[in-house]
Design a protein around this motif. Structure first.
Motif, PDB file in Angstrom:
ATOM      1  N   TYR A   1       0.903  -1.329   0.117  1.00 30.92           N
ATOM      2  CA  TYR A   1       0.023   0.119   0.041  1.00 30.92           C
ATOM      3  C   TYR A   1       0.734   1.091  -0.117  1.00 30.92           C
ATOM      4  CZ  TYR A   1      -3.671   3.344   1.334  1.00 30.92           C
ATOM      5  OH  TYR A   1      -4.453   4.528   1.102  1.00 30.92           O
TER       6      TYR A   1
ATOM      7  N   ALA B   1       0.049   2.920  -3.480  1.00 32.63           N
ATOM      8  CA  ALA B   1      -1.159   3.509  -3.426  1.00 32.63           C
ATOM      9  C   ALA B   1      -1.104   5.032  -3.946  1.00 32.63           C
ATOM     10  CB  ALA B   1      -1.835   3.333  -2.081  1.00 32.63           C
TER      11      ALA B   1
ATOM     12  N   TRP C   1      -3.770   7.266  -5.414  1.00 30.63           N
ATOM     13  CA  TRP C   1      -4.852   8.020  -4.537  1.00 30.63           C
ATOM     14  C   TRP C   1      -3.891   9.080  -3.837  1.00 30.63           C
ATOM     15  CZ3 TRP C   1      -5.488   2.452  -3.194  1.00 30.63           C
ATOM     16  CH2 TRP C   1      -6.390   1.791  -4.243  1.00 30.63           C
TER      17      TRP C   1
ATOM     18  N   ASP D   1      -7.970   8.593   2.557  1.00 27.66           N
ATOM     19  CA  ASP D   1      -7.499   7.421   3.172  1.00 27.66           C
ATOM     20  C   ASP D   1      -5.838   7.501   3.675  1.00 27.66           C
ATOM     21  OD1 ASP D   1     -10.253   6.256   3.061  1.00 27.66           O
ATOM     22  OD2 ASP D   1      -9.847   6.032   0.910  1.00 27.66           O
TER      23      ASP D   1
ATOM     24  N   LEU E   1      -3.361  -4.736   3.333  1.00 27.35           N
ATOM     25  CA  LEU E   1      -2.990  -3.712   2.460  1.00 27.35           C
ATOM     26  C   LEU E   1      -1.581  -3.124   2.915  1.00 27.35           C
ATOM     27  CD1 LEU E   1      -5.981  -1.619   1.515  1.00 27.35           C
ATOM     28  CD2 LEU E   1      -4.542  -3.513   0.004  1.00 27.35           C
TER      29      LEU E   1
ATOM     30  N   ARG F   1      -9.490  -0.191   0.738  1.00 21.15           N
ATOM     31  CA  ARG F   1      -8.531   0.796   0.797  1.00 21.15           C
ATOM     32  C   ARG F   1      -8.818   1.465   2.108  1.00 21.15           C
ATOM     33  NH1 ARG F   1      -9.941   5.730  -1.840  1.00 21.15           N
ATOM     34  NH2 ARG F   1     -11.809   5.340  -3.069  1.00 21.15           N
TER      35      ARG F   1
ATOM     36  N   ALA G   1      -6.525   1.475   5.388  1.00 22.56           N
ATOM     37  CA  ALA G   1      -5.071   1.704   5.460  1.00 22.56           C
ATOM     38  C   ALA G   1      -4.846   2.536   6.903  1.00 22.56           C
ATOM     39  CB  ALA G   1      -4.841   2.908   4.415  1.00 22.56           C
TER      40      ALA G   1
END
Length: 497
Positions: free
Chosen positions: A119, A123, A127, A132, A255, A315, A318
């Motif tokens: 993650y 990520a 994102w 998040d 994650l 997600r 996290a």
């Protein structure tokens, strides 16, 4: 906060790998994936107004996106870099929490595993600055300053607790789960209950309340963010649907715990790390509090899913999985004669894993593959559309309107003079200026064919031009793929052709 101090041998090498993992998404954004993805484009577009509310979210992430855009423009590389700076702050706070619970080399080891998780590395490209991922900064800060305030009763920690609590709540409303779990831990641990008699706790609450008040008043007045949150609760569903959501809750924890959990398991099997469950009664009060907070958050989430039908996405997990790290940390002990071997093998494993994955991604996406979002030619398309507009009109456009996956990319790439939003969000967009739309006109840009009909329904008296299409080469790939855009003009009233 105690700074991370480089350790001789393996710990120093692990910290170098952590630094490389933090920089890696920035490098990939600069070389392979230069375009912000859909959620990030949206928050940048909205962040240009620094609103107190958005159509769907509390405003912290759009403020962050707006600030980066103001300083560097809508650069995907700059946005990912800003995200990584904030992530470093979160990991620094996590390390400081770990140092309250375990010795230094184990704290470094665990922070490296968290910072090199799938993650944490992947990520940010998808994102960056999303709510998040921003919570990886604020949630550890809230926990750390509360623990230190409880120990020292220093005003600096109480004040920072209030500030970070407000930041967490302004980032995403699920911070309420964290606060409720902390309240449970506060009551459950006797030494923490003494905080109820300390004025600092109430000063922190007052600071958080005052910082939140403008947003709360605006949210209650307009209701868009509250209504959006309510739509995530669908009520008690079928057994299979509830099981699916619980499965996503479990996946959300993985994650940020993978591949670290696998590395720890292998290290334990090789007797380099001992996994031992200590007696809860013998644990420190800080550890008791953290364990209770984690268990309480999990139970609250299960209740929200099973009873209220929370539509959970993996997600979302996290920040919850990040706070699970200090709860799990005291389970691990070094087999000290083999510690440096463990650190060295972990370093080589992580370096090899991400070297292979990075090389594979770079070779694939710079060559035969392409990513429809992260390599989308939004700036080139915006330039072509604006050239066409300026050949016909001497002012505007005031707005770019269209479907979500198209309009924000084109809109933010077109520059700061025009705003962008989806058509169905116009009523909930508090900064939408009807006079600007009337006077300066708009570009409808879309890939979904229903957009012109949606616009005609929203503005039945406003004419559109004939539809045009452009095909723009996708960025950085050699596969020859192009991206199709359709657009129409809504003529400005303040200037003619």
């Amino acid at each position: 906060m105690q700074p991370v101090v480089s350790q001789p041998g393996g710990s120093r090498s692990l910290l170098a790998i952590l630094a490389a993992a933090i920089v890696l998404p920035v490098v990939l954004a600069a070389i392979v994936f230069p375009t912000p993805l859909y959620d990030t484009r949206e928050l940048v577009a909205w962040g240009r107004h620094f609103p107190l509310i958005t159509p769907v979210h509390p405003p912290m992430m759009v403020w962050a996106g707006g600030l980066v855009d103001r300083l560097f423009g809508p650069s995907g590389t700059a946005i990912v870099a800003a995200n990584q700076v904030l992530m470093v702050i979160g990991f620094a706070y996590l390390y400081a929490i770990l140092r309250l619970l375990v010795e230094r080399t184990m704290a470094i080891y665990l922070i490296v595993l968290a910072g090199t998780s799938f993650y944490a590395v992947s990520a940010p490209l998808s994102w960056a600055l999303n709510a998040d991922i921003l919570q990886l900064t604020s949630w550890p800060a809230v926990i750390y300053h509360f623990l230190r305030a409880r120990q020292s009763d220093r005003w600096s920690h109480w004040i920072l607790l209030g500030i970070w609590a407000a930041v967490a709540a302004l980032t995403k409303y699920n911070a309420a789960v964290l606060f409720l779990a902390m309240a449970i831990g506060l009551v459950a641990v006797p030494s923490f209950r003494r905080c109820l008699a300390r004025p600092g706790l109430y000063v922190a609450a007052l600071i958080a309340t005052l910082l939140l008040l403008p947003h709360v008043i605006t949210a209650l007045k307009f209701g868009s963010t509250l209504a959006y949150g309510e739509r995530h609760f669908t009520g008690f569903g079928s057994f299979s649907d509830s099981a699916r959501r619980v499965g996503l809750l479990a996946a959300g924890y993985l994650l940020l715990l993978l591949p670290g959990a696998v590395i720890v398991a292998v290290s334990s099997a090789r007797r380099m790390i001992t996994v031992r469950l200590p007696r809860f009664a013998d644990a420190s009060d800080d550890l008791k509090f953290i364990v209770i907070v984690n268990v309480a958050m999990l139970l609250i989430l299960l209740g929200l899913i099973l009873v209220l039908g929370l539509e959970y996405i993996a997600r979302y997990g996290a920040p919850f999985s990040l706070l699970a790290v200090p709860a799990l940390a005291p389970l691990l002990r070094w087999n000290e004669p083999r510690r440096q071997t463990c650190e060295r093998q972990t370093g080589w494993t992580l370096a090899g894993l991400y070297a292979v994955l990075t090389a594979a991604a770079a070779i694939a996406y710079l060559g035969p593959a392409s990513h429809s979002g992260l390599q989308e030619p939004t700036a080139d398309a915006a330039r072509l559309i604006l050239d066409d507009w300026r050949s016909q009109y001497t002012c505007g456009p005031g707005y770019f309107l269209g479907d979500r996956q198209t309009v924000y990319g084109i809109g933010i790439a077109a520059g700061p003079d025009a705003d962008s939003t989806t058509i169905h969000f116009i009523p909930a967009t508090r900064w939408f200026d009807q006079r600007k739309f009337d006077d300066r006109g708009a570009v409808l840009v879309y890939t979904l064919p229903q957009v012109p009909a949606q616009f005609a329904a929203a503005y039945p008296g406003r004419a559109m031009s004939e539809e045009k299409r452009i095909d723009v080469p996708v960025l950085r790939t050699r596969n020859g793929k192009t991206k199709e855009y359709y657009y129409r003009f809504v003529a400005p009233k303040a200037c003619g052709k």
